[in-house]
Write a protein that holds these residues in place. Structure first.
Motif, PDB file in Angstrom:
ATOM      1  N   ASN A   1       0.832  -1.201   0.000  1.00  0.00           N
ATOM      2  CA  ASN A   1       0.000   0.000   0.000  1.00  0.00           C
ATOM      3  C   ASN A   1       0.867   1.252   0.000  1.00  0.00           C
ATOM      4  N   VAL A   2       0.234   2.408  -0.081  1.00  0.00           N
ATOM      5  CA  VAL A   2       0.943   3.689  -0.187  1.00  0.00           C
ATOM      6  C   VAL A   2       1.823   3.933   1.037  1.00  0.00           C
ATOM      7  N   ALA A   3       1.316   3.660   2.217  1.00  0.00           N
ATOM      8  CA  ALA A   3       2.088   3.879   3.441  1.00  0.00           C
ATOM      9  C   ALA A   3       3.330   2.997   3.471  1.00  0.00           C
ATOM     10  N   GLU A   4       3.165   1.735   3.065  1.00  0.00           N
ATOM     11  CA  GLU A   4       4.316   0.828   3.040  1.00  0.00           C
ATOM     12  C   GLU A   4       5.353   1.284   2.022  1.00  0.00           C
ATOM     13  N   ALA A   5       4.905   1.763   0.866  1.00  0.00           N
ATOM     14  CA  ALA A   5       5.811   2.255  -0.166  1.00  0.00           C
ATOM     15  C   ALA A   5       6.568   3.486   0.327  1.00  0.00           C
ATOM     16  N   GLU A   6       5.872   4.375   1.029  1.00  0.00           N
ATOM     17  CA  GLU A   6       6.524   5.561   1.575  1.00  0.00           C
ATOM     18  C   GLU A   6       7.543   5.177   2.648  1.00  0.00           C
ATOM     19  N   ASP A   7       7.196   4.203   3.493  1.00  0.00           N
ATOM     20  CA  ASP A   7       8.131   3.726   4.515  1.00  0.00           C
ATOM     21  C   ASP A   7       9.372   3.122   3.872  1.00  0.00           C
TER      22      ASP A   7
END
Length: 118
Positions: free
Chosen positions: A2-8
């Motif tokens: 997801n977007v949060a995981e990609a940003e992390d």
């Protein structure tokens, strides 16, 4: 992912890049290296040789995000079967002669340069 995981993952890659290449002076652009770590590696290899222990250098897998931060591609031809037993391509144990250099240049052109251009 997801977007949060990609940003992390992106943030983690940036942090690792800064730790390994910016803060430690391992800047590829200026070809500086961490002399303390390099000297420790040399000492370790010499100790292994003294103890008759084979040294093996590896590069562990990394994420694409981290690899993009480093910006360096790595090709290891040191064990290439087209060369390792073909002594006619060498002037000594670790330097190609003219014939070997020409053959290797042709391989680089086919396997790396032409692929990058297309």
């Amino acid at each position: 992912m997801n977007v949060a995981e990609a940003e992390d993952l992106e943030a983690d890659a940036q942090g690792a890049y800064e730790r390994h290449y910016v803060n430690n002076g391992n800047l590829i652009e200026t070809k500086r290296l961490n002399e303390k770590e390099f000297n420790a590696l040399i000492e370790f290899i010499l100790l292994c040789q003294e103890k008759n222990v084979e040294s093996i250098l590896i590069t562990t897998p990394v994420t694409l995000e981290y690899k993009e931060k480093i910006g360096v591609q790595y090709y290891d031809y040191s064990s290439d079967e087209r060369f390792v037993h073909c002594y006619q391509y060498f002037m000594n144990a670790d330097h190609l002669n003219c014939t070997g250099a020409l053959m290797f240049t042709n391989i680089l052109e086919r396997e790396i340069i032409n692929i990058k251009l297309h």
